[in-house]
Design a protein around this motif. Structure first.
Motif, PDB file in Angstrom:
ATOM      1  N   GLY A  72      31.677  38.174  36.636  1.00  0.00           N
ATOM      2  CA  GLY A  72      31.276  37.929  38.047  1.00  0.00           C
ATOM      3  C   GLY A  72      30.636  38.980  38.463  1.00  0.00           C
ATOM      4  N   SER A  73      30.256  39.093  39.935  1.00  0.00           N
ATOM      5  CA  SER A  73      29.686  39.914  40.655  1.00  0.00           C
ATOM      6  C   SER A  73      30.344  41.257  40.851  1.00  0.00           C
ATOM      7  N   ASP A  76      33.325  40.680  42.943  1.00  0.00           N
ATOM      8  CA  ASP A  76      34.429  40.233  42.423  1.00  0.00           C
ATOM      9  C   ASP A  76      35.254  41.500  41.569  1.00  0.00           C
ATOM     10  N   GLU A 190      43.180  37.060  37.294  1.00  0.00           N
ATOM     11  CA  GLU A 190      42.134  36.249  36.608  1.00  0.00           C
ATOM     12  C   GLU A 190      42.695  34.752  36.401  1.00  0.00           C
ATOM     13  N   GLY A 193      43.246  33.926  40.951  1.00  0.00           N
ATOM     14  CA  GLY A 193      42.404  34.373  41.966  1.00  0.00           C
ATOM     15  C   GLY A 193      42.922  35.609  42.781  1.00  0.00           C
ATOM     16  N   PHE A 194      42.273  36.022  43.860  1.00  0.00           N
ATOM     17  CA  PHE A 194      42.734  37.238  44.625  1.00  0.00           C
ATOM     18  C   PHE A 194      43.795  36.793  45.768  1.00  0.00           C
ATOM     19  N   SER A 231      37.892  39.171  50.643  1.00  0.00           N
ATOM     20  CA  SER A 231      37.003  40.127  49.800  1.00  0.00           C
ATOM     21  C   SER A 231      37.667  41.592  49.755  1.00  0.00           C
TER      22      SER A 231
END
Length: 255
Positions: A72-73, A76, A190, A193-194, A231
């Motif tokens: 990911g970025s 992430d 994972e 998600g968050f 985020s």
């Protein structure tokens, strides 16, 4: 102290007698490591915190880094800071006992009885917009806290596990608690998600709903700490309205 014997499968552990920085060593070794690896140092001579600050590591404290290869970025990858905070919270409760007051302070600190007992620093290597190696550095004041006079004005006073609870916990013992806790929270991130990480983090957050000061380096904002967004950015309600702040130092107002 609650003992842990469930070291996570597939995760290596390297213990070094002396190193400049466990984060630096993790990134130097990244190309040679076949999987997730914890690197712990008995002595760290050039530890660092956020914004290039020195992280002092008296003898007997934990200095360790987990090297992983996230997908990911960079945004992430930054979410692993919240995974680390939750793992630290869990490990500290196990080490100190349920009576200890452990809270998480945005963006990367953990508090014990109101004082800073641990810090987190993420550093990465990558190609373009992709992170290829992530070093998750963790320092915990187990045996001793730095001299408050060496810190910048307004910093949260440091404390140690030994000083606050009387529990003598070695770095090896604490890593035995931290590594499996991190693996459990990492699996949640994972898999789901968050969102569940965010909810769990908010349930343990210090000063949620209370006045704080956010200093970004360019300006200072005063407002009410309302939480974090999806985020991980700080949500602050100020006289000018609701603001989202991706990076800042947070200072608490006197109670």
């Amino acid at each position: 102290m609650t003992e842990s014997t469930d070291w996570p499968a597939g995760v290596a552990r390297h213990v070094l007698p002396r190193i400049d920085s466990t984060n630096a060593e993790a990134l130097r070794l990244a190309a040679t490591l076949s999987g997730p690896t914890w690197i712990m140092a008995r002595e760290q001579t050039a530890g660092r915190g956020r914004r290039g600050r020195a992280w002092r590591n008296p003898q007997g404290n934990l200095a360790a880094t987990l090297l992983i290869r996230p997908t990911g970025s960079p945004v992430d990858a930054s979410l692993y800071s919240f995974v680390a905070a939750l793992a630290l919270h869990e490990a500290l409760i196990a080490a100190c006992g349920p009576a200890a007051r452990v809270q998480i302070k945005w963006p990367n600190d953990v508090l014990l009885n109101g004082g800073k007992v641990a810090g987190i620093l993420l550093e990465s290597a990558g190609q373009g917009a992709r992170v290829t190696a992530l070093a998750i550095g963790i320092g915990v004041n187990l045996a001793a806290a730095p001299d408050p006079e060496t810190l910048e004005p307004g910093a949260t006073p440091p404390v140690s596990v030994l000083g606050e609870t009387g529990h003598a916990v070695t770095a090896d013992q604490f890593l035995d608690l931290l590594a499996p806790a991190f693996a459990r929270w990492q699996a949640q991130l994972e898999t789901w998600g968050f969102a569940p990480i965010r909810s769990a983090w908010l349930a343990r957050a210090a000063r949620l709903g209370q006045p704080v000061t956010a200093r970004t380096g360019r300006d200072t904002r005063h407002g009410t700490f309302e939480g974090i967004d999806d985020s991980g950015a700080l949500i602050l309600t100020t006289p000018a309205g609701r603001e989202t702040i991706p990076a800042a130092d947070i200072h608490f107002h006197e109670a």
